[in-house]
Design an enzyme around this catalytic site. Structure first.
Site, PDB file in Angstrom:
ATOM      1  N   SER A  16       0.867  -1.181   0.000  1.00  0.00           N
ATOM      2  CA  SER A  16       0.000   0.000   0.000  1.00  0.00           C
ATOM      3  C   SER A  16       0.900   1.226   0.000  1.00  0.00           C
ATOM      4  CB  SER A  16      -0.842  -0.016   1.284  1.00  0.00           C
ATOM      5  OG  SER A  16      -1.486   1.227   1.486  1.00  0.00           O
TER       6      SER A  16
ATOM      7  N   TYR B 189      -1.966  -1.634  10.284  1.00  0.00           N
ATOM      8  CA  TYR B 189      -1.926  -1.700   8.814  1.00  0.00           C
ATOM      9  C   TYR B 189      -0.546  -1.263   8.310  1.00  0.00           C
ATOM     10  CZ  TYR B 189      -4.018  -1.310   4.089  1.00  0.00           C
ATOM     11  OH  TYR B 189      -4.340  -1.457   2.748  1.00  0.00           O
TER      12      TYR B 189
HETATM   13  N1  LIG Z   1      -8.608   0.100  -1.624  1.00  0.00           N
HETATM   14  C1  LIG Z   1      -7.527   0.778  -1.364  1.00  0.00           C
HETATM   15  O1  LIG Z   1      -7.550   2.033  -1.325  1.00  0.00           O
HETATM   16  C2  LIG Z   1      -6.224   0.084  -1.099  1.00  0.00           C
HETATM   17  C3  LIG Z   1      -5.064   0.870  -0.997  1.00  0.00           C
HETATM   18  C4  LIG Z   1      -3.857   0.243  -0.756  1.00  0.00           C
HETATM   19  C5  LIG Z   1      -3.789  -1.137  -0.629  1.00  0.00           C
HETATM   20  N2  LIG Z   1      -4.933  -1.886  -0.731  1.00  0.00           N
HETATM   21  C6  LIG Z   1      -4.815  -3.345  -0.588  1.00  0.00           C
HETATM   22  O2  LIG Z   1      -5.388  -3.967  -1.706  1.00  0.00           O
HETATM   23  C7  LIG Z   1      -5.780  -5.293  -1.353  1.00  0.00           C
HETATM   24  C8  LIG Z   1      -7.195  -5.552  -1.845  1.00  0.00           C
HETATM   25  O3  LIG Z   1      -8.097  -4.731  -1.119  1.00  0.00           O
HETATM   26  P1  LIG Z   1      -9.398  -4.054  -1.763  1.00  0.00           P
HETATM   27  O4  LIG Z   1      -9.224  -2.610  -1.638  1.00  0.00           O
HETATM   28  O5  LIG Z   1      -9.716  -4.660  -3.066  1.00  0.00           O
HETATM   29  O6  LIG Z   1     -10.483  -4.466  -0.627  1.00  0.00           O
HETATM   30  P2  LIG Z   1     -11.824  -5.324  -0.684  1.00  0.00           P
HETATM   31  O7  LIG Z   1     -12.329  -5.315   0.718  1.00  0.00           O
HETATM   32  O8  LIG Z   1     -12.725  -4.831  -1.758  1.00  0.00           O
HETATM   33  O9  LIG Z   1     -11.296  -6.779  -1.070  1.00  0.00           O
HETATM   34  C9  LIG Z   1     -10.511  -7.555  -0.198  1.00  0.00           C
HETATM   35  C10 LIG Z   1     -10.867  -9.023  -0.378  1.00  0.00           C
HETATM   36  O10 LIG Z   1     -10.051  -9.803   0.532  1.00  0.00           O
HETATM   37  C11 LIG Z   1     -10.896 -10.806   1.068  1.00  0.00           C
HETATM   38  N3  LIG Z   1     -10.390 -11.313   2.344  1.00  0.00           N
HETATM   39  C12 LIG Z   1     -10.458 -10.708   3.562  1.00  0.00           C
HETATM   40  N4  LIG Z   1      -9.936 -11.509   4.497  1.00  0.00           N
HETATM   41  C13 LIG Z   1      -9.519 -12.638   3.880  1.00  0.00           C
HETATM   42  C14 LIG Z   1      -8.896 -13.825   4.321  1.00  0.00           C
HETATM   43  N5  LIG Z   1      -8.627 -14.029   5.625  1.00  0.00           N
HETATM   44  N6  LIG Z   1      -8.587 -14.770   3.403  1.00  0.00           N
HETATM   45  C15 LIG Z   1      -8.890 -14.584   2.098  1.00  0.00           C
HETATM   46  N7  LIG Z   1      -9.503 -13.495   1.619  1.00  0.00           N
HETATM   47  C16 LIG Z   1      -9.796 -12.526   2.502  1.00  0.00           C
HETATM   48  C17 LIG Z   1     -12.241 -10.139   1.243  1.00  0.00           C
HETATM   49  O11 LIG Z   1     -13.296 -11.087   1.391  1.00  0.00           O
HETATM   50  C18 LIG Z   1     -12.327  -9.326  -0.025  1.00  0.00           C
HETATM   51  O12 LIG Z   1     -12.941 -10.058  -1.077  1.00  0.00           O
HETATM   52  C19 LIG Z   1      -5.616  -5.386   0.168  1.00  0.00           C
HETATM   53  O13 LIG Z   1      -4.409  -6.032   0.469  1.00  0.00           O
HETATM   54  C20 LIG Z   1      -5.559  -3.924   0.585  1.00  0.00           C
HETATM   55  O14 LIG Z   1      -4.864  -3.761   1.802  1.00  0.00           O
HETATM   56  C21 LIG Z   1      -6.140  -1.302  -0.958  1.00  0.00           C
END
Ligand SMILES: NC(=O)c1ccc[n+]([C@@H]2O[C@H](COP(=O)([O-])OP(=O)(O)OC[C@H]3O[C@@H](n4cnc5c(N)ncnc54)[C@H](O)[C@@H]3O)[C@@H](O)[C@H]2O)c1
Length: 272
Positions: free
Chosen positions: A140, A153
């Protein structure tokens, strides 16, 4: 030379929503066979329903080491190997370090840190055996700089970056890449699904934080997936996702000790 994804086997965790779902669709459009995992079986099925290449789905908790290794065995059994492994599953907790409970801290580390370690180590032997492929770990911008109420985080995402950069160096004489990905704000469910106790301004209103995030996060999951897949094809060591990530990375590098003042002011101004 660009890494050709056509016919390759791509593994994506957290594929039931957000960036993971968009990555699955993008990689399918490149001709990849897919192995998709998520703890949310319904979300995973929705993702798979929109894909017309060969796809294996697995309900999986990435924090469960034995289950991740069993998933790697299932992928090998079905497809023979894996080429691109995207450790994407992630969750968020919003709480100050002083008040952060160990239960929340361990829940987050189990998924955001150990999940990445499990996915990397379970699949790496296949990539090394064929001397080809990429481990793509989703960190991130919070793996580049710290943010109040994001101690757990930040700890996990900085750790993912360190782990992935170390792997990249260890793999320098191979054709296996290790790519760390640093998204800025991406419009997904991450904040809606977060455990919010208090936010960076001291507010205890989870809905207000989720609404503000939806307003401020400018990049769509589809655009994020496009940038990440482009990074895989180009074999980039580090991928910044979104113009906000590019800007914040610059600010952190220009002012490694005092970036927080500038970033907090910027966030105040944008949230008005
Ligand atoms: N959205 C943002 O702004 C952002 C920014 C930086 C990093 N990220 C990272 O991107 C990645 C994806 O996140 P996103 O934004 O698409 O969020 P999201 O919540 O839309 O998707 C995350 C997915 O991970 C799944 N998940 C949660 N716990 C789990 C587990 N124990 N085992 C397997 N699957 C699990 C959830 O069910 C969900 O489908 C994450 O690692 C997040 O930290 C997101």
């Amino acid at each position: 030379m660009a890494y050709a994804l056509e016919g390759k086997v791509a593994v994506v965790t957290g594929a039931g929503s957000g960036i993971g779902r968009a990555l699955a669709h993008n990689l399918a459009s490149k001709g990849c066979k897919l192995a998709l995992a998520d703890i949310d079986a319904a979300g995973l099925q929705e993702t798979a329903a929109g894909i017309d290449t060969e796809v294996l789905t697995q309900k999986l908790d990435v924090a469960d080491r034995a289950a991740v290794y069993a998933f790697a065995d299932a992928v090998k059994g079905r497809f023979g190997t894996a080429h691109v492994v995207v450790n994407n599953a992630g969750v968020a907790v919003s709480q100050t370090i002083a008040d952060l409970g160990y239960q929340d801290f361990e829940w987050l580390m189990g998924i955001n840190f150990w999940g990445v370690v499990h996915g990397t180590k379970a699949f790496l032997p296949m990539l090394l055996a064929q001397d080809e492929g990429a481990v793509v770990n989703i960190s991130s911008v919070f793996g580049l700089f710290a943010w109040p109420a994001q101690g757990a985080y930040n700890a996990a995402k900085f750790a993912v970056r360190g782990f992935t950069e170390c792997l990249r160096i260890e793999l320098r004489d191979t054709d296996v890449k290790a790519i760390s990905v640093h998204p800025g704000g991406i419009k997904t469910n991450i904040v809606r699904n977060a455990r919010v106790h208090v936010d960076h301004r001291g507010r205890r209103d989870a809905k207000a934080l989720a609404d503000e995030f939806q307003r401020l996060a400018r990049t769509t999951p589809e655009k994020a997936a496009q940038i990440i897949v482009d990074g895989i094809e180009r074999g980039r060591p580090r991928v910044l996702v979104g113009p906000d990530a590019v800007l914040m990375d610059k600010i952190q590098r220009l002012m490694p000790e005092s970036y927080s003042g500038v970033l907090l002011k910027l966030s105040e101004r944008l949230s008005k």
